[in-house]
Design a protein around this motif. Sequence first.
Motif, PDB file in Angstrom:
ATOM      1  N   PRO A  79       6.157   4.755   6.292  1.00  0.00           N
ATOM      2  CA  PRO A  79       6.748   3.318   5.041  1.00  0.00           C
ATOM      3  C   PRO A  79       7.201   2.275   7.025  1.00  0.00           C
ATOM      4  N   GLU A  80       7.290   3.370   8.270  1.00  0.00           N
ATOM      5  CA  GLU A  80       7.806   2.344   8.938  1.00  0.00           C
ATOM      6  C   GLU A  80       6.906   1.459   9.851  1.00  0.00           C
ATOM      7  N   ASP A  81       5.840   1.127   8.809  1.00  0.00           N
ATOM      8  CA  ASP A  81       4.507  -0.104   9.636  1.00  0.00           C
ATOM      9  C   ASP A  81       4.663  -1.061   8.823  1.00  0.00           C
ATOM     10  N   THR A  82       5.823  -0.475   7.945  1.00  0.00           N
ATOM     11  CA  THR A  82       6.220  -2.248   7.245  1.00  0.00           C
ATOM     12  C   THR A  82       6.826  -3.298   7.915  1.00  0.00           C
ATOM     13  N   ALA A  83       6.136  -4.338   8.176  1.00  0.00           N
ATOM     14  CA  ALA A  83       6.602  -5.281   8.671  1.00  0.00           C
ATOM     15  C   ALA A  83       5.501  -6.580   8.421  1.00  0.00           C
ATOM     16  N   ALA A 109       9.343  -6.494  11.532  1.00  0.00           N
ATOM     17  CA  ALA A 109      10.176  -5.204  11.088  1.00  0.00           C
ATOM     18  C   ALA A 109      11.856  -5.918  10.786  1.00  0.00           C
ATOM     19  N   PRO A 110      11.820  -5.814   9.924  1.00  0.00           N
ATOM     20  CA  PRO A 110      12.877  -6.164   8.900  1.00  0.00           C
ATOM     21  C   PRO A 110      13.596  -5.705   9.710  1.00  0.00           C
ATOM     22  N   GLY A 111      15.268  -6.814  10.299  1.00  0.00           N
ATOM     23  CA  GLY A 111      15.636  -6.933  10.969  1.00  0.00           C
ATOM     24  C   GLY A 111      15.667  -6.812  13.000  1.00  0.00           C
ATOM     25  N   LYS A 112      14.074  -6.514  13.152  1.00  0.00           N
ATOM     26  CA  LYS A 112      13.713  -4.968  14.524  1.00  0.00           C
ATOM     27  C   LYS A 112      14.099  -6.421  15.046  1.00  0.00           C
ATOM     28  N   VAL A 154       0.842  -1.365  -0.102  1.00  0.00           N
ATOM     29  CA  VAL A 154      -0.323   0.505   0.023  1.00  0.00           C
ATOM     30  C   VAL A 154       0.936   1.184  -0.308  1.00  0.00           C
ATOM     31  N   GLN A 155       0.624   2.217  -0.930  1.00  0.00           N
ATOM     32  CA  GLN A 155       1.355   3.771  -1.083  1.00  0.00           C
ATOM     33  C   GLN A 155       1.122   3.949   0.732  1.00  0.00           C
ATOM     34  N   PRO A 156       2.039   4.903   0.650  1.00  0.00           N
ATOM     35  CA  PRO A 156       1.759   5.824   1.802  1.00  0.00           C
ATOM     36  C   PRO A 156       0.611   6.646   2.405  1.00  0.00           C
ATOM     37  N   THR A 158       1.071 -11.990   8.553  1.00  0.00           N
ATOM     38  CA  THR A 158       0.709 -11.052   6.920  1.00  0.00           C
ATOM     39  C   THR A 158       1.729 -10.369   6.534  1.00  0.00           C
ATOM     40  N   GLN A 159       2.385  -9.973   5.372  1.00  0.00           N
ATOM     41  CA  GLN A 159       3.342  -9.385   5.446  1.00  0.00           C
ATOM     42  C   GLN A 159       2.472  -7.679   5.187  1.00  0.00           C
ATOM     43  N   VAL A 160       2.618  -6.483   5.770  1.00  0.00           N
ATOM     44  CA  VAL A 160       2.369  -5.779   5.017  1.00  0.00           C
ATOM     45  C   VAL A 160       3.955  -4.217   4.975  1.00  0.00           C
ATOM     46  N   THR A 161       3.399  -4.011   4.089  1.00  0.00           N
ATOM     47  CA  THR A 161       4.610  -3.188   2.942  1.00  0.00           C
ATOM     48  C   THR A 161       3.517  -1.362   2.234  1.00  0.00           C
TER      49      THR A 161
END
Length: 127
Positions: free
Chosen positions: A88-92, A40-43, A12-14, A121-124
Amino acid sequence: QVQLVESGGGLVQPGGSLRLSCAASGVTFSSYWMYWVRQAPGKGLEWVSCISTGGTSTYYADSVKGRFTISRDNAKNTLYLRMNSLKPEDTALYYCASYRTLLLHLYRNLPSKYDYWGQGTQVTVSS
């Protein structure tokens, strides 16, 4: 066999919105507090929100307060997370999880504290 199955993630777009669902089976859904947590990736794991057994009490992490809304339908054994104004920081990877009571805040980021987990479920969020 207990199953929690998340769905509704995607790209989804910001500023956009998504609604996540978590369908429960093999468990007395209405007996459990339900939680959304994300990684989130790496967190590490981050608790997002939780809701009481009857849905009358809800709590949110400061990072999502005012943008996300948790709800549940005990007749359908389903948990929801409405996410608005996505950043974007909600990506996880978003997981639903259950515990029989309200977990103290300091425990909510610990995977071992929860009774059951979904597969995520992935949210990007990206333009």
